[in-house]
Design an enzyme around this catalytic site. Structure first.
Site, PDB file in Angstrom:
ATOM      1  CG  ASN A 150     -80.751  54.687  12.853  1.00 37.07           C
ATOM      2  OD1 ASN A 150     -80.985  53.798  12.315  1.00 37.07           O
ATOM      3  ND2 ASN A 150     -81.422  55.217  14.556  1.00 37.07           N
ATOM      4  CD  GLU A 248     -88.276  47.539  15.958  1.00 44.09           C
ATOM      5  OE1 GLU A 248     -87.047  48.146  16.079  1.00 44.09           O
ATOM      6  OE2 GLU A 248     -88.830  47.099  17.203  1.00 44.09           O
ATOM      7  CB  CYS A 282     -85.997  55.470  15.260  1.00 47.37           C
ATOM      8  SG  CYS A 282     -85.443  54.571  16.274  1.00 47.37           S
ATOM      9  CD  GLU A 458     -88.118  42.894  16.343  1.00 46.00           C
ATOM     10  OE1 GLU A 458     -87.700  42.372  17.050  1.00 46.00           O
ATOM     11  OE2 GLU A 458     -88.973  42.990  15.254  1.00 46.00           O
TER      12      GLU A 458
HETATM   13  P1  NAD Z   1     -83.466  52.436   4.911  1.00 44.73           P
HETATM   14  O1  NAD Z   1     -85.510  51.596   5.121  1.00 44.73           O
HETATM   15  O2  NAD Z   1     -83.440  52.977   3.470  1.00 44.73           O
HETATM   16  O3  NAD Z   1     -82.999  51.364   4.600  1.00 44.73           O
HETATM   17  C1  NAD Z   1     -83.128  50.116   5.239  1.00 44.73           C
HETATM   18  C2  NAD Z   1     -82.501  48.699   4.870  1.00 44.73           C
HETATM   19  O4  NAD Z   1     -83.508  47.911   4.228  1.00 44.73           O
HETATM   20  C3  NAD Z   1     -81.308  48.637   4.629  1.00 44.73           C
HETATM   21  O5  NAD Z   1     -80.847  48.047   4.956  1.00 44.73           O
HETATM   22  C4  NAD Z   1     -81.402  48.291   2.905  1.00 44.73           C
HETATM   23  O6  NAD Z   1     -80.341  48.521   2.296  1.00 44.73           O
HETATM   24  C5  NAD Z   1     -82.732  47.708   3.117  1.00 44.73           C
HETATM   25  N1  NAD Z   1     -83.774  47.523   1.963  1.00 44.73           N
HETATM   26  C6  NAD Z   1     -83.974  48.871   1.406  1.00 44.73           C
HETATM   27  N2  NAD Z   1     -84.281  48.823   0.380  1.00 44.73           N
HETATM   28  C7  NAD Z   1     -85.536  47.609   0.463  1.00 44.73           C
HETATM   29  C8  NAD Z   1     -85.714  46.712   0.004  1.00 44.73           C
HETATM   30  N3  NAD Z   1     -87.620  47.604  -1.322  1.00 44.73           N
HETATM   31  N4  NAD Z   1     -86.105  45.363   0.064  1.00 44.73           N
HETATM   32  C9  NAD Z   1     -85.638  45.016   1.145  1.00 44.73           C
HETATM   33  N5  NAD Z   1     -84.580  46.220   1.563  1.00 44.73           N
HETATM   34  C10 NAD Z   1     -84.822  47.272   1.476  1.00 44.73           C
HETATM   35  O7  NAD Z   1     -83.916  53.188   6.366  1.00 44.73           O
HETATM   36  P2  NAD Z   1     -82.324  53.644   6.672  1.00 44.73           P
HETATM   37  O8  NAD Z   1     -82.410  55.258   6.337  1.00 44.73           O
HETATM   38  O9  NAD Z   1     -81.337  52.910   6.601  1.00 44.73           O
HETATM   39  O10 NAD Z   1     -82.668  53.700   8.262  1.00 44.73           O
HETATM   40  C11 NAD Z   1     -83.044  55.405   8.653  1.00 44.73           C
HETATM   41  C12 NAD Z   1     -84.655  55.285   8.893  1.00 44.73           C
HETATM   42  O11 NAD Z   1     -84.868  54.085  10.020  1.00 44.73           O
HETATM   43  C13 NAD Z   1     -85.406  55.995   9.294  1.00 44.73           C
HETATM   44  O12 NAD Z   1     -87.124  56.116   9.139  1.00 44.73           O
HETATM   45  C14 NAD Z   1     -85.843  55.983  11.191  1.00 44.73           C
HETATM   46  O13 NAD Z   1     -86.647  56.372  11.195  1.00 44.73           O
HETATM   47  C15 NAD Z   1     -85.684  54.394  11.416  1.00 44.73           C
HETATM   48  N6  NAD Z   1     -85.539  53.485  12.743  1.00 44.73           N
HETATM   49  C16 NAD Z   1     -86.872  53.275  12.905  1.00 44.73           C
HETATM   50  C17 NAD Z   1     -85.709  52.272  14.244  1.00 44.73           C
HETATM   51  C18 NAD Z   1     -87.229  52.467  14.770  1.00 44.73           C
HETATM   52  O14 NAD Z   1     -86.900  51.362  16.158  1.00 44.73           O
HETATM   53  N7  NAD Z   1     -89.012  52.270  14.584  1.00 44.73           N
HETATM   54  C19 NAD Z   1     -84.849  52.565  14.382  1.00 44.73           C
HETATM   55  C20 NAD Z   1     -83.855  53.377  13.449  1.00 44.73           C
HETATM   56  C21 NAD Z   1     -83.958  53.653  12.380  1.00 44.73           C
END
Ligand code: NAD
Length: 488
Positions: A150, A248, A282, A458
């Site tokens: 996102n 995050e 998020c 952060e």
């Molecule tokens: P995700 O956890 O599926 O993936 C995030 C990243 O992690 C991707 O680059 C993915 O390839 C990588 N990843 C997946 N498995 C991994 C592993 N085993 N080891 C290392 N890397 C791995 O998240 P998403 O679906 O891409 O994003 C949406 C989520 O992100 C939602 O839960 C949202 O709330 C959260 N988010 C949080 C914030 C915040 O600041 N708190 C901001 C934006 C999004």
């Protein structure tokens, strides 16, 4: 279009030759072939970054000089505003007007952290005239940056800017569903004059490229944004190399509306808070808690506004809600709509694909009323244009409902009662609270969540803390007593 990794200043395919495809969210047709990185590619990227760290000059140059490069990065981003927004719109389904805003914010991230490092000092502790203790901040080493799909470009720069500002070379692993805009970064970094090897990019699937980055012994810090479950996996996998982790994570943020609030503005904030950025945000205000005295009126007006949110082609400037990123995600969000109805929540707006959009991942702005805390749609992060509305009668009940999920990222409070504001600011479990406001960011402030929404903060100096080690130097300026063991 074909995307490759960028390692040590060169565009390279995966060593295994593997690729994956990215889909256009409006048609779900493949439109991009991307190198699928594995452990060997990550190792090459970390080696290039490690070489840049030990050989210099990035990590040791004066902050003012590094800041100059960061400002040049900001300018290079600004000169590509339209291109970045268009790529992001195509890749993620984000409405073009909102994608433009995110591109501007990306440039701002670099300018902001250039200012941070040129204005921040280091700490000194004096012990009378006898001792001077001063802190030296050093870049921690190669930073591993793992980002979600996102608002990908903005979130990538939210990590890149402070990591580079602190003097760390980086390896960035963008999300596999949104790899396009990151492909502009090598050109941007080169144009700005960033030394070779300081910025490295490895595309790939999380469980392969991401996991390899987390496991790498020469990466002392991982900054991760993504789902809470992935965060847990990363924590487990990082344990063997004892890394610094900044996490995050997900959210299910409440927006509380008391009867004394400015209901018109609260309504604007509720609608924008969950339907902007396609609800894939998020800090989305995905649970709206409304005092019972104004509940039915608020629900009716929220439903009416939701029904008028313009869902359409992401590239159309009139669109307010575009296409969800991926068919798998769309299916998940639609499943939650079915779950909500099955659980007995009252569907008052949306809930299905708009009739004029026959293909692609489109969902009308969806509102469920009478949602209770035991329902899954109240508890679980849907990450789409779906909002749950729940009534409360007392302040105590409002706080209980606000805190009744495992998440604690953001909260939004609408009231004109000053004392109540202070009470709730203490009792709501969220890393960030906005009062009578939408999610307006101040980049100096700590950003992050409590409970399952994150670990660490952060933003401003907090980001610099993530990417630096503080060394303390104790300097005797008088002859301090030293017990003379063995002298008698
Ligand atoms: P995700 O956890 O599926 O993936 C995030 C990243 O992690 C991707 O680059 C993915 O390839 C990588 N990843 C997946 N498995 C991994 C592993 N085993 N080891 C290392 N890397 C791995 O998240 P998403 O679906 O891409 O994003 C949406 C989520 O992100 C939602 O839960 C949202 O709330 C959260 N988010 C949080 C914030 C915040 O600041 N708190 C901001 C934006 C999004």
């Amino acid at each position: 279009m074909k995307l490759e990794h960028y390692i040590g200043g060169r565009h390279v395919p995966s060593q295994s030759g593997a690729t994956f495809t990215a889909l256009d969210p409006t048609t779900n047709e493949p439109y991009l072939e991307v190198a699928a990185g594995g452990a060997a590619d990550v190792a090459a990227a970390v080696a290039a970054a490690q070489k840049a760290f030990t050989d210099g000059p990035w990590s040791t140059m004066p902050a003012e000089q590094r800041a100059g490069t960061l400002r040049a990065v900001a300018a290079a981003i600004e000169s590509r505003d339209d291109e970045i927004a268009a790529l992001e719109c195509r890749d993620t389904g984000l409405p073009i007007t909102q994608a433009r805003g995110q591109a501007r914010r990306a440039a701002h991230n670099f300018r902001f952290f250039a200012d941070v490092i040129t204005t921040m000092g280091e700490d000194v502790y004096r012990v009378g005239t006898a001792q001077l203790n001063y802190v030296v901040r050093k870049p921690v080493g190669v930073a591993g940056l793992i980002t979600p799909w996102n608002t990908p470009f903005m979130l990538e720069t939210w990590k890149l800017a402070p990591a580079l500002a602190a003097g760390c070379p980086v390896v960035l692993k963008p999300a596999e569903w949104s790899p396009a805009s990151a492909s502009l970064l090598p050109e941007i970094m080169e144009e700005a004059g960033l030394p070779t090897g300081v910025f490295n990019l490895v595309h790939g699937i999380g469980e392969d490229a991401g996991a390899a980055l987390v496991a790498h012994p020469d990466v002392p810090v991982i900054s991760f944004t993504g789902e809470s479950g992935t965060g847990q996996t990363i924590m487990r996998n990082a344990a063997s190399s004892l890394k610094t982790l900044s996490m995050e994570l997900g959210g299910k943020s409440p927006l509380l509306v008391f009867e004394d609030a400015d209901l018109e503005r609260a309504l604007d904030a509720a609608v924008f808070g969950v339907f902007s950025l396609n609800g894939e945000r998020c800090t989305a205000s995905s649970r709206v808690l409304v005092q019972d005295t104004v509940y039915e009126e608020f629900v009716a007006r929220l439903a009416e506004r939701a029904a008028r949110v313009r869902v359409g082609a992401p590239g159309d400037p009139a669109t307010e809600l575009g296409a969800l990123i991926h068919p798998e995600h769309y299916e998940r969000v639609m499943e939650y709509v079915a779950i909500g109805s099955g659980e007995g929540a009252r569907l008052v707006a949306g809930g299905s694909r708009p009739e004029h959009l026959t293909s692609g991942n489109f969902l009308a702005a969806t509102v469920f009323a009478d949602v209770t805390p035991h329902m899954r749609i109240f508890q679980e992060e849907i990450f789409g244009p779906v909002v749950c509305v729940t009534p409360f009668s007392t302040e105590t009940e409002a706080v209980e409902l606000a805190n009744a999920t495992r998440y604690g990222l953001a909260a939004y409070l609408w009231t004109n009662d000053l004392r109540r504001t202070h009470r709730l600011a203490q009792s709501i479990e969220a890393g960030m609270l906005w009062v009578n406001s939408q999610n307006v960011r101040d980049l100096r402030t700590p950003f992050g969540g409590v409970k399952a929404s994150g670990v660490g903060r952060e933003g401003g100096r907090h980001s610099i803390d993530v990417y630096t080690e503080s060394h303390i130097v104790h300097l005797a300026t008088e002859d301090l007593p030293i017990p003379r063991f063995g002298a008698a």
